[in-house]
Design an enzyme around this catalytic site. Structure first.
Site, short mmCIF file in Angstrom:
data_model
loop_
_atom_site.label_atom_id
_atom_site.label_comp_id
_atom_site.label_asym_id
_atom_site.label_seq_id
_atom_site.Cartn_x
_atom_site.Cartn_y
_atom_site.Cartn_z
N SER A 7 34.18 58.28 30.95
CA SER A 7 32.79 57.80 30.91
C SER A 7 32.66 56.65 31.89
O SER A 7 33.23 55.57 31.67
CB SER A 7 32.43 57.33 29.49
OG SER A 7 32.44 58.42 28.60
N LYS B 272 25.69 61.17 29.02
CA LYS B 272 26.60 60.42 28.16
C LYS B 272 26.03 59.03 27.84
O LYS B 272 26.15 58.54 26.71
CB LYS B 272 27.97 60.30 28.84
CG LYS B 272 28.98 59.42 28.07
CD LYS B 272 29.28 59.97 26.67
CE LYS B 272 30.14 59.03 25.84
NZ LYS B 272 31.56 59.02 26.20
#
Length: 288
Positions: free
Chosen positions: A94, A168
């Site tokens: 991420s 995300k």
């Protein structure tokens, strides 16, 4: 298909293990080699360098902690100069969406394919292969990697490169804000003489029910903050949310509040606790 897997941490270990159990050949690399050693019993080959992990691999999966770690790996000569042309890099870390675009551009110059594919679901989702996988990149490359990603969870192509990272961040807005709401709800029950476990039971199936209420709420009640998803990771994501919002000329006030609360936790030395420990920040505020 030969896979190179770089980053055998809390998430990377169960993900790599599931690929091995599904019959894929996999080379594992981690800077702390003892973490990769655990995969040996499942049939992994251990690499002692990034060069060895990527040199003969058709697909390279990276699962790293943050932007700095991704740049150190994907941006390194050891990585770039040894990866095969037409190989595919799937970065499941991420990171900031701008960095995913930078990685894609760098790799494209070397005729290497790239997907950004961050995940949600935590260590439990990684263990039972039910991760939500948000993918950015070319549809053709996504289709070629679909069966591989399906072993890890539920992959969805959401758009071009960086779309996975944007999705995300949207996920982490909802996660961070919901953890804050659950922490306040549990605290309100505890301080008002209502059994918080019964509250969670009563809310089951209603509009306020969620995985976060059922899982993180119970962790808060038990005061069990052993890390499944780290506070430092949530702070990193909240910071990327604010910075990405600024780049789009957006003000995200609720996300900013949650970011500051996570920053306070990290500043208080609680960075390695579970992100449900936001409960502790609510406790601290109410003791002032």
């Amino acid at each position: 298909m030969q896979i190179g897997f770089i980053g055998i941490g809390l998430m990377g270990f169960p993900m790599a293990k599931n690929l091995l159990k599904s019959g894929y050949r996999l080379k594992a690399f981690n800077r702390s080699q003892d973490k990769a050693e655990r995969l040996k019993e499942f049939g992994a080959d251990l690499s002692t360098s990034i060069k060895d992990a990527v040199a003969s691999s058709d697909v390279i999966i990276t699962m790293l902690t943050d932007d700095v770690a991704v740049e150190k790996v994907i941006g390194s000569d050891e990585f770039i100069k040894n990866i095969k042309p037409n190989a595919t890099v799937i970065d499941m870390s991420s990171i900031n969406p701008a960095l995913s675009k930078k990685c894609a551009k760098l790799l494209k110059e070397k005729k290497i394919n790239y997907l950004d594919a961050p995940v949600s679901g935590g260590t439990l989702g990684a263990e039972d292969a039910s991760l939500a996988i948000m993918v950015g990149g070319e549809e053709k490359i996504f289709n070629e990697c679909f069966d591989l990603l399906k072993i890890l969870g539920n992959p969805t192509l959401v758009g071009p490169v960086s779309s996975g990272q944007i999705s995300k961040l949207a996920n982490q807005i909802i996660v961070g804000v919901t953890i804050g709401a659950v922490a306040e709800a549990v605290t309100l029950c505890e301080k008002s003489g209502t059994n918080p476990n019964k509250m969670i039971e009563a809310l089951s199936g209603g509009w306020a029910d969620s995985k976060i209420l059922q899982t993180h709420g119970k962790r808060m009640i038990k005061k069990d903050f052993s890390p499944k998803g780290k506070t430092t990771t949530q702070l990193k994501d909240m910071t990327n949310i604010i910075n990405t919002g600024k780049a789009a000329d957006l003000h995200l006030p609720i996300s900013n509040l949650i970011k500051e609360m996570y920053k306070n936790l990290v500043d208080d030395g609680l960075g390695n606790t579970d992100h449900s420990s936001l409960y502790n920040e609510i406790e601290k505020i109410n003791k002032k």
